[in-house]
Design a protein around this motif. Structure first.
Motif, PDB file in Angstrom:
ATOM      1  N   PHE A  54      43.189 -31.343  74.065  1.00 30.36           N
ATOM      2  CA  PHE A  54      41.787 -31.001  73.890  1.00 30.36           C
ATOM      3  C   PHE A  54      41.218 -30.679  75.253  1.00 30.36           C
ATOM      4  O   PHE A  54      41.549 -31.340  76.245  1.00 30.36           O
ATOM      5  CB  PHE A  54      40.973 -32.186  73.341  1.00 30.36           C
ATOM      6  N   HIS A  55      40.376 -29.684  75.321  1.00 25.55           N
ATOM      7  CA  HIS A  55      39.580 -29.442  76.511  1.00 25.55           C
ATOM      8  C   HIS A  55      38.259 -28.838  76.060  1.00 25.55           C
ATOM      9  O   HIS A  55      38.105 -28.451  74.899  1.00 25.55           O
ATOM     10  CB  HIS A  55      40.308 -28.549  77.525  1.00 25.55           C
ATOM     11  N   LEU A  56      37.311 -28.788  76.972  1.00 24.24           N
ATOM     12  CA  LEU A  56      35.996 -28.254  76.631  1.00 24.24           C
ATOM     13  C   LEU A  56      35.923 -26.776  76.943  1.00 24.24           C
ATOM     14  O   LEU A  56      36.423 -26.329  77.974  1.00 24.24           O
ATOM     15  CB  LEU A  56      34.904 -28.971  77.420  1.00 24.24           C
ATOM     16  N   LYS A  57      35.314 -26.041  76.046  1.00 26.44           N
ATOM     17  CA  LYS A  57      35.004 -24.641  76.294  1.00 26.44           C
ATOM     18  C   LYS A  57      33.495 -24.522  76.419  1.00 26.44           C
ATOM     19  O   LYS A  57      32.754 -25.105  75.625  1.00 26.44           O
ATOM     20  CB  LYS A  57      35.462 -23.764  75.120  1.00 26.44           C
ATOM     21  N   LYS A  58      33.061 -23.797  77.425  1.00 24.83           N
ATOM     22  CA  LYS A  58      31.628 -23.586  77.606  1.00 24.83           C
ATOM     23  C   LYS A  58      31.244 -22.268  76.956  1.00 24.83           C
ATOM     24  O   LYS A  58      31.874 -21.238  77.196  1.00 24.83           O
ATOM     25  CB  LYS A  58      31.257 -23.566  79.081  1.00 24.83           C
ATOM     26  N   TYR A  59      30.234 -22.330  76.129  1.00 29.94           N
ATOM     27  CA  TYR A  59      29.710 -21.140  75.471  1.00 29.94           C
ATOM     28  C   TYR A  59      28.335 -20.838  76.052  1.00 29.94           C
ATOM     29  O   TYR A  59      27.497 -21.727  76.178  1.00 29.94           O
ATOM     30  CB  TYR A  59      29.611 -21.356  73.963  1.00 29.94           C
ATOM     31  N   LYS A  60      28.114 -19.575  76.426  1.00 29.44           N
ATOM     32  CA  LYS A  60      26.841 -19.166  76.995  1.00 29.44           C
ATOM     33  C   LYS A  60      25.788 -19.099  75.902  1.00 29.44           C
ATOM     34  O   LYS A  60      26.101 -18.992  74.715  1.00 29.44           O
ATOM     35  CB  LYS A  60      26.978 -17.792  77.652  1.00 29.44           C
ATOM     36  N   SER A  61      24.533 -19.130  76.317  1.00 31.31           N
ATOM     37  CA  SER A  61      23.451 -18.976  75.352  1.00 31.31           C
ATOM     38  C   SER A  61      23.438 -17.533  74.842  1.00 31.31           C
ATOM     39  O   SER A  61      23.929 -16.619  75.512  1.00 31.31           O
ATOM     40  CB  SER A  61      22.109 -19.339  75.980  1.00 31.31           C
ATOM     41  N   TYR A  62      22.915 -17.376  73.642  1.00 29.12           N
ATOM     42  CA  TYR A  62      22.863 -16.038  73.053  1.00 29.12           C
ATOM     43  C   TYR A  62      21.716 -15.953  72.059  1.00 29.12           C
ATOM     44  O   TYR A  62      21.152 -16.962  71.651  1.00 29.12           O
ATOM     45  CB  TYR A  62      24.187 -15.680  72.374  1.00 29.12           C
ATOM     46  N   THR A  63      21.378 -14.732  71.702  1.00 24.03           N
ATOM     47  CA  THR A  63      20.339 -14.507  70.708  1.00 24.03           C
ATOM     48  C   THR A  63      21.015 -14.399  69.348  1.00 24.03           C
ATOM     49  O   THR A  63      21.934 -13.608  69.163  1.00 24.03           O
ATOM     50  CB  THR A  63      19.564 -13.204  71.012  1.00 24.03           C
ATOM     51  N   GLY A  64      20.581 -15.243  68.416  1.00 24.30           N
ATOM     52  CA  GLY A  64      21.167 -15.247  67.088  1.00 24.30           C
ATOM     53  C   GLY A  64      20.108 -14.994  66.024  1.00 24.30           C
ATOM     54  O   GLY A  64      18.959 -14.699  66.323  1.00 24.30           O
ATOM     55  N   ARG A  65      20.523 -15.118  64.796  1.00 24.53           N
ATOM     56  CA  ARG A  65      19.606 -14.894  63.678  1.00 24.53           C
ATOM     57  C   ARG A  65      19.744 -16.053  62.692  1.00 24.53           C
ATOM     58  O   ARG A  65      20.838 -16.439  62.324  1.00 24.53           O
ATOM     59  CB  ARG A  65      19.959 -13.583  62.991  1.00 24.53           C
ATOM     60  N   PRO A  99      20.067 -17.458  59.302  1.00 19.79           N
ATOM     61  CA  PRO A  99      20.522 -16.805  58.082  1.00 19.79           C
ATOM     62  C   PRO A  99      19.561 -16.975  56.895  1.00 19.79           C
ATOM     63  O   PRO A  99      19.526 -16.137  56.007  1.00 19.79           O
ATOM     64  CB  PRO A  99      21.865 -17.465  57.780  1.00 19.79           C
ATOM     65  N   LYS A 100      18.769 -18.049  56.888  1.00 23.71           N
ATOM     66  CA  LYS A 100      17.825 -18.259  55.779  1.00 23.71           C
ATOM     67  C   LYS A 100      16.596 -17.373  55.898  1.00 23.71           C
ATOM     68  O   LYS A 100      16.171 -16.761  54.928  1.00 23.71           O
ATOM     69  CB  LYS A 100      17.373 -19.720  55.733  1.00 23.71           C
ATOM     70  N   THR A 101      16.012 -17.357  57.113  1.00 21.69           N
ATOM     71  CA  THR A 101      14.740 -16.650  57.291  1.00 21.69           C
ATOM     72  C   THR A 101      14.907 -15.262  57.887  1.00 21.69           C
ATOM     73  O   THR A 101      14.006 -14.438  57.776  1.00 21.69           O
ATOM     74  CB  THR A 101      13.809 -17.457  58.211  1.00 21.69           C
ATOM     75  N   GLY A 102      16.019 -15.013  58.555  1.00 25.69           N
ATOM     76  CA  GLY A 102      16.216 -13.728  59.208  1.00 25.69           C
ATOM     77  C   GLY A 102      15.550 -13.648  60.569  1.00 25.69           C
ATOM     78  O   GLY A 102      15.655 -12.629  61.248  1.00 25.69           O
ATOM     79  N   LYS A 103      14.869 -14.714  60.982  1.00 25.15           N
ATOM     80  CA  LYS A 103      14.189 -14.711  62.280  1.00 25.15           C
ATOM     81  C   LYS A 103      15.205 -14.764  63.409  1.00 25.15           C
ATOM     82  O   LYS A 103      16.251 -15.388  63.310  1.00 25.15           O
ATOM     83  CB  LYS A 103      13.264 -15.918  62.411  1.00 25.15           C
ATOM     84  N   ILE A 104      14.868 -14.107  64.512  1.00 25.27           N
ATOM     85  CA  ILE A 104      15.705 -14.121  65.706  1.00 25.27           C
ATOM     86  C   ILE A 104      15.419 -15.413  66.466  1.00 25.27           C
ATOM     87  O   ILE A 104      14.263 -15.776  66.675  1.00 25.27           O
ATOM     88  CB  ILE A 104      15.441 -12.878  66.578  1.00 25.27           C
ATOM     89  N   VAL A 105      16.492 -16.120  66.852  1.00 26.23           N
ATOM     90  CA  VAL A 105      16.361 -17.374  67.581  1.00 26.23           C
ATOM     91  C   VAL A 105      17.262 -17.350  68.808  1.00 26.23           C
ATOM     92  O   VAL A 105      18.270 -16.649  68.832  1.00 26.23           O
ATOM     93  CB  VAL A 105      16.723 -18.588  66.691  1.00 26.23           C
ATOM     94  N   GLN A 106      16.871 -18.125  69.810  1.00 26.25           N
ATOM     95  CA  GLN A 106      17.678 -18.253  71.016  1.00 26.25           C
ATOM     96  C   GLN A 106      18.563 -19.486  70.854  1.00 26.25           C
ATOM     97  O   GLN A 106      18.066 -20.590  70.658  1.00 26.25           O
ATOM     98  CB  GLN A 106      16.786 -18.378  72.255  1.00 26.25           C
TER      99      GLN A 106
END
Length: 94
Positions: free
Chosen positions: A50-61, A63-70
């Motif tokens: 096991f090791h850690l992977k770092k994921y960068k922040s991103y703009t997503g959506r 799925p229920k409301t369709g609103k764009i979220v960070q």
């Protein structure tokens, strides 16, 4: 196999009581989590790591409301299967 089944199996195959087997399994998993929390790699050579992977922040959506979220950046544990475990699982049929 789940955690309770693992504890029961450990109790049955050793001279440990149920309480002692529970403590061993809980200690094992808590130490893995603690090492990952510190950013360390955890490896049982040949079986898994096991090791850690770092994921960068991103703009997503949403799925229920369709609103764009960070979505904030995050660290997630990454599992890698070892060769010995792969070989055990993919044994040739008889």
């Amino acid at each position: 196999m789940n955690k309770l089944e693992l504890i029961e199996m450990l109790k049955n195959r050793s001279s440990l009581t149920l309480d002692e087997a529970t403590k061993v399994v809980n200690l094992f998993f808590s130490e893995i989590a603690l090492a990952l929390q510190k950013g360390e790699r955890v490896e049982l050579r040949g079986l898994w790591s096991f090791h850690l992977k770092k994921y960068k922040s991103y703009t997503g959506r949403n799925p229920k409301t369709g609103k764009i979220v960070q979505v904030a950046s995050k660290h997630l544990p990454f599992f890698k299967c070892g060769k010995e475990l792969k070989d055990r699982v993919n044994f040739p049929p008889n």
